[in-house]
Scaffold this motif. Structure first.
Motif, PDB file in Angstrom:
ATOM      1  N   GLY A   1       0.583  -1.021  -0.436  1.00 50.45           N
ATOM      2  CA  GLY A   1      -0.360  -0.091  -0.195  1.00 50.45           C
ATOM      3  C   GLY A   1       0.971   1.618  -0.187  1.00 50.45           C
ATOM      4  N   PRO A   2       0.220   2.431   0.227  1.00 48.85           N
ATOM      5  CA  PRO A   2       1.366   3.919  -0.206  1.00 48.85           C
ATOM      6  C   PRO A   2       2.169   3.695   0.799  1.00 48.85           C
ATOM      7  CG  PRO A   2      -1.225   4.123  -0.247  1.00 48.85           C
ATOM      8  CD  PRO A   2      -0.865   2.569  -0.140  1.00 48.85           C
ATOM      9  N   ASN A   3       3.386   3.690   0.652  1.00 51.21           N
ATOM     10  CA  ASN A   3       3.817   3.715   2.029  1.00 51.21           C
ATOM     11  C   ASN A   3       4.655   5.369   3.272  1.00 51.21           C
ATOM     12  OD1 ASN A   3       6.038   2.649   4.367  1.00 51.21           O
ATOM     13  ND2 ASN A   3       7.080   1.718   2.899  1.00 51.21           N
ATOM     14  N   ASN A   4       3.741   5.763   3.234  1.00 49.85           N
ATOM     15  CA  ASN A   4       3.668   6.874   3.432  1.00 49.85           C
ATOM     16  C   ASN A   4       3.048   7.043   5.268  1.00 49.85           C
ATOM     17  OD1 ASN A   4       0.831   6.781   3.829  1.00 49.85           O
ATOM     18  ND2 ASN A   4       1.012   7.580   1.842  1.00 49.85           N
ATOM     19  N   ASN A   5       3.334   7.961   5.791  1.00 47.32           N
ATOM     20  CA  ASN A   5       2.621   8.577   7.763  1.00 47.32           C
ATOM     21  C   ASN A   5       1.089   8.044   7.406  1.00 47.32           C
ATOM     22  OD1 ASN A   5       5.406   8.108   8.345  1.00 47.32           O
ATOM     23  ND2 ASN A   5       5.562  10.151   7.700  1.00 47.32           N
ATOM     24  N   ASP A   6       0.200   7.349   6.962  1.00 52.30           N
ATOM     25  CA  ASP A   6      -1.098   8.405   7.059  1.00 52.30           C
ATOM     26  C   ASP A   6      -1.360   6.532   8.160  1.00 52.30           C
ATOM     27  OD1 ASP A   6      -0.902   9.546   5.637  1.00 52.30           O
ATOM     28  OD2 ASP A   6      -1.917   8.512   3.466  1.00 52.30           O
TER      29      ASP A   6
ATOM     30  N   PRO B   1       1.609  -0.972   4.994  1.00 51.78           N
ATOM     31  CA  PRO B   1       1.570  -1.164   3.994  1.00 51.78           C
ATOM     32  C   PRO B   1       2.883  -1.530   3.259  1.00 51.78           C
ATOM     33  CG  PRO B   1       0.662   0.747   4.598  1.00 51.78           C
ATOM     34  CD  PRO B   1       1.063   0.363   5.693  1.00 51.78           C
ATOM     35  N   GLY B   2       4.064  -1.014   3.899  1.00 55.67           N
ATOM     36  CA  GLY B   2       5.044  -1.492   3.250  1.00 55.67           C
ATOM     37  C   GLY B   2       6.100  -2.050   3.950  1.00 55.67           C
ATOM     38  N   MET B   3       5.248  -2.868   5.773  1.00 54.50           N
ATOM     39  CA  MET B   3       6.436  -4.190   5.874  1.00 54.50           C
ATOM     40  C   MET B   3       5.205  -4.850   6.647  1.00 54.50           C
ATOM     41  SD  MET B   3       9.002  -3.891   9.178  1.00 54.50           S
ATOM     42  CE  MET B   3       7.740  -3.024  10.082  1.00 54.50           C
ATOM     43  N   ALA B   4       5.656  -6.427   6.635  1.00 57.39           N
ATOM     44  CA  ALA B   4       5.150  -7.563   7.644  1.00 57.39           C
ATOM     45  C   ALA B   4       5.598  -8.134   8.567  1.00 57.39           C
ATOM     46  CB  ALA B   4       4.324  -8.326   6.657  1.00 57.39           C
TER      47      ALA B   4
END
Length: 193
Positions: A29-34, A85-88
């Motif tokens: 997903g969008p890897n931001n601070n949301d 969004p950017g890690m599991a």
């Protein structure tokens, strides 16, 4: 310093779950601070569309906090996987060797423990992902930046595997006396592209 040394069963199950993902980009997903309910619902939608993992249920009347930026899933192997969004990563608290309550005089012993237990984690990862793209430790010249800029920072060991749409990092934290590292062990995470 205190230590725990447990079987790698939880890590074994989590690696098997990770290895079943044929394309991690479907989970990205969008890897931001949301953060907040919209972000969590999107994570749940992507993960349940790409896997058979079950999202943590909300209790009756429970709301997703606006600060939440990840969600947990239970796999058929009963692994708990936390997805951003950017890690599991697997919430495998009862697997492998760790040291804690480390004092400055314990650094060499903590390093020796990591060195002794690193190979078993590396072999377990090889079982599912084959030979790593990169493997190194902090005794090697250039370790800090060999995998990527700063990738070896605060690590004693590091191995990486390229996966479709992601890469897996297996690593141990480098114990230091200043600032004092309170606990060390071997960890891993999938970084989703």
């Amino acid at each position: 310093m205190k230590t725990q040394d447990r079987p790698l069963d939880e890590d074994d199950r989590a690696f098997a779950d990770f290895a079943e993902i044929t394309d991690w980009s479907a989970i990205a997903g969008p890897n931001n601070n949301d953060s907040g309910p919209k972000v969590v619902r999107a994570i749940v939608q992507r993960v349940t569309s790409a896997t058979d993992w079950q999202p943590w249920p909300l209790a009756q009347g429970e709301q997703i906090d606006r600060a939440v930026a990840s969600w947990g899933f239970t796999t058929k192997r009963n692994s708990t996987i936390i997805v951003f969004p950017g890690m599991a990563f697997a919430d495998a608290k009862n697997s492998g060797w760790c040291a804690y309550d480390i004092e400055p005089a314990d650094i060499a012993e903590a390093e020796a423990g990591l060195d002794a237990h690193w190979p078993e984690h590396l072999e377990l990862a090889r079982k599912y992902f084959g030979e790593p793209t990169y493997v190194g430790d902090d005794s090697q010249p250039g370790f800090l930046d060999d995998w990527g800029p700063g990738a070896g920072s605060d690590k004693r060991h590091l191995a990486t595997w390229l996966l479709p749409g992601a890469h897996l990092r297996l690593f141990s934290t480098k114990p230091t006396s200043s600032p004092l590292t309170p606990a060390v062990g071997v960890s891993y995470a999938v970084y989703i592209n």
